[in-house]
Design an enzyme around this catalytic site. Structure first.
Site, mmCIF file in Angstrom:
data_model
loop_
_atom_site.group_PDB
_atom_site.id
_atom_site.type_symbol
_atom_site.label_atom_id
_atom_site.label_comp_id
_atom_site.label_asym_id
_atom_site.label_seq_id
_atom_site.Cartn_x
_atom_site.Cartn_y
_atom_site.Cartn_z
ATOM 1 N N CYS A 139 9.319 0.296 0.689
ATOM 2 C CA CYS A 139 9.258 -1.140 1.307
ATOM 3 C C CYS A 139 9.108 -2.290 0.563
ATOM 4 O O CYS A 139 8.814 -3.479 0.806
ATOM 5 C CB CYS A 139 7.473 -0.800 1.776
ATOM 6 N N HIS B 95 2.106 -8.651 1.032
ATOM 7 C CA HIS B 95 2.856 -7.421 1.405
ATOM 8 C C HIS B 95 1.638 -6.900 2.335
ATOM 9 O O HIS B 95 1.956 -6.722 3.568
ATOM 10 C CB HIS B 95 2.863 -6.322 0.362
ATOM 11 N N GLU C 178 -3.695 -5.442 -3.835
ATOM 12 C CA GLU C 178 -2.762 -6.896 -4.040
ATOM 13 C C GLU C 178 -3.874 -7.867 -3.965
ATOM 14 O O GLU C 178 -3.450 -8.858 -4.672
ATOM 15 C CB GLU C 178 -2.191 -6.827 -2.508
ATOM 16 N N LYS D 130 2.352 -9.035 8.671
ATOM 17 C CA LYS D 130 2.178 -7.729 9.336
ATOM 18 C C LYS D 130 1.146 -7.587 10.235
ATOM 19 O O LYS D 130 1.010 -6.776 11.274
ATOM 20 C CB LYS D 130 1.961 -6.588 8.355
ATOM 21 N N HIS E 198 4.566 -3.155 10.040
ATOM 22 C CA HIS E 198 5.102 -3.054 8.799
ATOM 23 C C HIS E 198 6.727 -2.373 9.076
ATOM 24 O O HIS E 198 7.128 -1.386 9.411
ATOM 25 C CB HIS E 198 4.467 -1.902 8.267
ATOM 26 N N PHE F 109 6.344 2.394 -1.770
ATOM 27 C CA PHE F 109 6.142 3.736 -2.365
ATOM 28 C C PHE F 109 7.068 3.917 -3.500
ATOM 29 O O PHE F 109 8.228 3.635 -3.611
ATOM 30 C CB PHE F 109 6.210 4.820 -1.492
#
Length: 410
Positions: A162, A301, A312, A332, A337, A396
């Protein structure tokens, strides 16, 4: 070091298939979610996704060309076409050997892979399409864009889950400022709303199973429960400032910094205290030669998963403190996403935020998580005019990427 500016933007998103439609949806806090239509017989409890709508590949890409591309490449080509058209770059004003492509994608041609494996299983190995490999391999988004625009500088794809698109933008930025290219087509593309994509992420317990659309994607909310799968592409044309000025290009913004780190903590979970994300933001600020107090807005994010949002938020607090006044939101909450394309559309909307003097609201927030101490964008502060913004992407594998962007006032 050369200065790197933005001269073109392009977008294919759940909120529209152009930058204008996308920005209109974001700044009016619209939700791009709906029930799954791309396949039937959904055996999961996942109800809502962020599908691209009314995408006519024959019109946007070309009938012959579309047949030879997976959907993720089609999205990339259309977004790149919009960005290149806005930039005004052409064979007449740029040396093709000085124009390159760096795109990001987390998975590539997943629908092609799914369909051809099913065909092989049902009909045998000899029935697999001869286009299986060139449609499915992840580099083909960049390859098809390079073919479309005769870009003969570097053409490559970054795959960091991502964080892919933000890593791609950072790499493109560095290539120009170091003098290896005059212009780069960069961003990301993804098309993973299919049975294997949904079932795979649902098996990880990362997808939202909300029964009401307004609760589907709620970043930083105490009751967040997973992300909504989205699809699409976000593309920017980056250009050496001197090259852009020499040809009289309209400058939309400036990339001023890039930071990238790795957690080296866990295969899928972020480091809980945001240590790697903290270092990535700090690196981007150092690269931009700015202080935390100079930043007005953070496009987070913000996936709406428990682990991501809390780590975050901690990282943002680590870097900026609680007195800086920097405002944060996750778009998002409206797009879902987009995996490897997330940083692409989020870079586009961050640029539009600086241009329009309006911030995207963190939509859907009802009860802020007590561990989230950072100030979020809402209707009361959304008309703040930002001069400098950063965009965060984390993937990831522990990949962290951050770009810093400045409003063009010169």
């Amino acid at each position: 070091m050369k200065r790197v500016v933005i001269t073109g933007l392009g977008a294919v998103t759940p909120l529209g298939n152009s930058v204008e439609e996308f920005a209109d949806g974001i700044f009016n806090s619209k939700l791009g979610f709906g029930e799954i239509t791309k396949f039937a017989d959904n055996e999961t409890e996942v109800k809502y996704v962020g599908e691209v709508k009314d995408f006519d590949a024959n019109q946007y890409v070309g009938k012959k060309e579309a047949k030879r591309m997976d959907l993720f490449s089609q999205y990339a080509v259309h977004a790149a076409t919009e960005a290149m058209n806005q930039s005004g770059l052409s064979d007449e004003n740029i040396d093709s050997t000085r124009l390159g492509v760096i795109l990001g994608s987390g998975i590539g041609g997943l629908t092609t892979i799914q369909d051809q494996v099913i065909k092989m299983h049902d009909k045998g190995m000899t029935r697999v399409s001869p286009m299986f490999v060139p449609q499915s391999i992840v580099n083909m988004a960049a390859g098809n864009v390079a073919l479309r625009f005769h870009a003969q500088n570097i053409s490559t794809v970054v795959v960091t889950a991502c964080a892919s698109a933000t890593n791609a933008i950072g790499d493109a930025y560095n290539r120009i400022r170091l003098g290896y290219a005059d212009a780069m087509i960069t961003g990301g593309s993804e098309a993973s709303i299919n049975k294997i994509g949904i079932s795979g992420f649902d098996a990880l317990s990362t997808l939202s199973r909300a029964t009401e659309v307004e609760d589907a994607s709620i970043p930083f909310d105490a009751n967040r429960h997973g992300f909504v799968m989205g699809e699409g592409a976000g593309v920017l044309v980056l250009e050496d400032l001197e090259h852009a000025q020499a040809r009289g290009a309209k400058i939309l913004g400036e990339i001023i910094g890039f930071g990238a780190t790795t957690d080296a903590f866990h295969m899928t979970s972020p480091e809980p205290h945001g240590e790697g994300a903290t270092r990535a933001m700090q690196e981007a600020l150092r690269d931009a030669n700015i202080q935390p107090s100079d930043v007005d807005y953070i496009n987070a994010h913000g996936t709406a998963t428990g682990a991501n949002d809390s780590s975050e938020a901690q990282a943002i607090e680590n870097v900026f403190g609680l007195e800086s006044g920097v405002l944060t939101s996750s778009t998002k909450s409206m797009t879902g996403h987009l995996l490897g394309a997330a940083g692409g559309i989020e870079a586009v909307i961050t640029a539009m935020t600086l241009i329009k003097g309006q911030l995207p609201v963190n939509v859907g927030l009802k009860e802020k998580d007590p561990v989230v101490n950072i100030p979020l964008v809402d209707d009361s502060n959304k008309h703040t005019a930002a001069k400098i913004a950063i965009s965060n992407s984390f993937g990831f594998g522990g990949h962290n990427a951050v770009i810093a962007m400045k409003r063009w006032d010169d």
